[in-house]
Enzyme design. Structure first.
Site, PDB file in Angstrom:
ATOM      1  NE  ARG A  94      40.788  25.576 -20.610  1.00  0.00           N
ATOM      2  CZ  ARG A  94      39.689  25.071 -21.177  1.00  0.00           C
ATOM      3  NH1 ARG A  94      38.755  25.874 -21.670  1.00  0.00           N
ATOM      4  NH2 ARG A  94      39.528  23.761 -21.233  1.00  0.00           N
TER       5      ARG A  94
ATOM      6  CG  HIS B  10      38.303  24.303 -17.730  1.00  0.00           C
ATOM      7  ND1 HIS B  10      38.796  23.131 -17.194  1.00  0.00           N
ATOM      8  CD2 HIS B  10      37.462  23.932 -18.730  1.00  0.00           C
ATOM      9  CE1 HIS B  10      38.287  22.100 -17.846  1.00  0.00           C
ATOM     10  NE2 HIS B  10      37.469  22.565 -18.782  1.00  0.00           N
TER      11      HIS B  10
ATOM     12  CG  ASP C 127      37.974  19.223 -19.605  1.00  0.00           C
ATOM     13  OD1 ASP C 127      36.827  19.401 -19.144  1.00  0.00           O
ATOM     14  OD2 ASP C 127      38.534  20.027 -20.359  1.00  0.00           O
TER      15      ASP C 127
ATOM     16  CD  GLU D 220      33.275  20.406 -23.944  1.00  0.00           C
ATOM     17  OE1 GLU D 220      33.585  21.209 -24.850  1.00  0.00           O
ATOM     18  OE2 GLU D 220      33.676  20.517 -22.763  1.00  0.00           O
TER      19      GLU D 220
ATOM     20  CG  HIS E 219      33.208  20.387 -19.111  1.00  0.00           C
ATOM     21  ND1 HIS E 219      34.038  21.387 -19.567  1.00  0.00           N
ATOM     22  CD2 HIS E 219      32.379  20.990 -18.217  1.00  0.00           C
ATOM     23  CE1 HIS E 219      33.736  22.532 -18.989  1.00  0.00           C
ATOM     24  NE2 HIS E 219      32.733  22.307 -18.162  1.00  0.00           N
TER      25      HIS E 219
END
Length: 208
Positions: free
Chosen positions: A73, A118, A125, A187, A190
């Site tokens: 990301r 990320h 993910d 999460e 993740h």
């Protein structure tokens, strides 16, 4: 790996890998494409990608496979998340993704971070899909919540979801931890490579 960046394209590395890159489109908690996601591609560092190869191979023996929601990301995407927190709330998106929280709490409660793992390129993910279900397209296994549902129902130790969803989460966690990834308690989707090669570097290279 490109000369322009230290990442590999996961679909080139992992046969049969499925992508559903949520931040490239508008099917996400912000309801809009996110800055830096300029192509429907998933990038990771080479060590993280090779670890996923083993997970995909293990699942394939049972007509299962991986689907990626997000991988590397760019930092500009995190900055976009921060700006979004200062914008008016969309009631429909709040109901779907964070019904019990306010926007600012997504950061204070740890679901979003100003320095996302990320951005280091070794966090992913993902979920598991069934490849032999008698339907036209692979279907996601029931994990109890959708991707990016921000609330206790997404925590690893949640016991309010169905036994099947708990079993599916456990399968994903066991395969990923065996491959060298560390799960994130809040999460279920993740995971970060334990021995990530760039533990202190936040990259801001757009995905193209």
């Amino acid at each position: 790996m490109s000369a322009a960046h230290p990442f590999v394209d996961l679909q080139h590395e992992i046969p049969g890998l499925l992508l559903d890159m949520k931040y490239h489109g508008d099917d996400n908690f912000m309801g809009t494409p996110v800055d830096g996601y300029e192509a429907q591609r998933a990038w990771l560092t080479e060590p993280a990608a090779q670890a996923l190869v083993g997970v995909q191979r293990a699942l394939a023996r049972f007509d299962l496979g991986l689907k990626i929601f997000d991988a590397y990301r760019p930092q500009r995407a995190v900055d976009h998340f921060l700006r979004w927190c200062d914008s008016p709330c969309d009631a429909a998106l709040k109901t779907r993704y964070y019904p019990s929280l306010e926007k600012a709490e997504l950061f204070s409660e740890g679901y979003l971070s100003k320095s996302s793992s990320h951005c280091r390129g070794s966090t992913v993910d993902l979920t598991i899909v069934s490849l032999n279900n008698g339907e036209d397209r692979p279907t996601e296994l029931d994990m109890g919540t959708i991707f990016d549902f921000f609330g206790p129902q997404s925590w690893l130790d949640c016991d309010s979801i169905s036994p099947q969803a708990r079993a599916n989460r456990l399968l994903l966690q066991q395969l990923m931890t065996a491959a060298g990834f560390i799960p994130f308690h809040h999460e279920w989707w993740h995971f970060t490579l334990r021995d990530e090669p760039y533990p202190h570097t936040a990259f801001d290279i757009p995905i193209r």
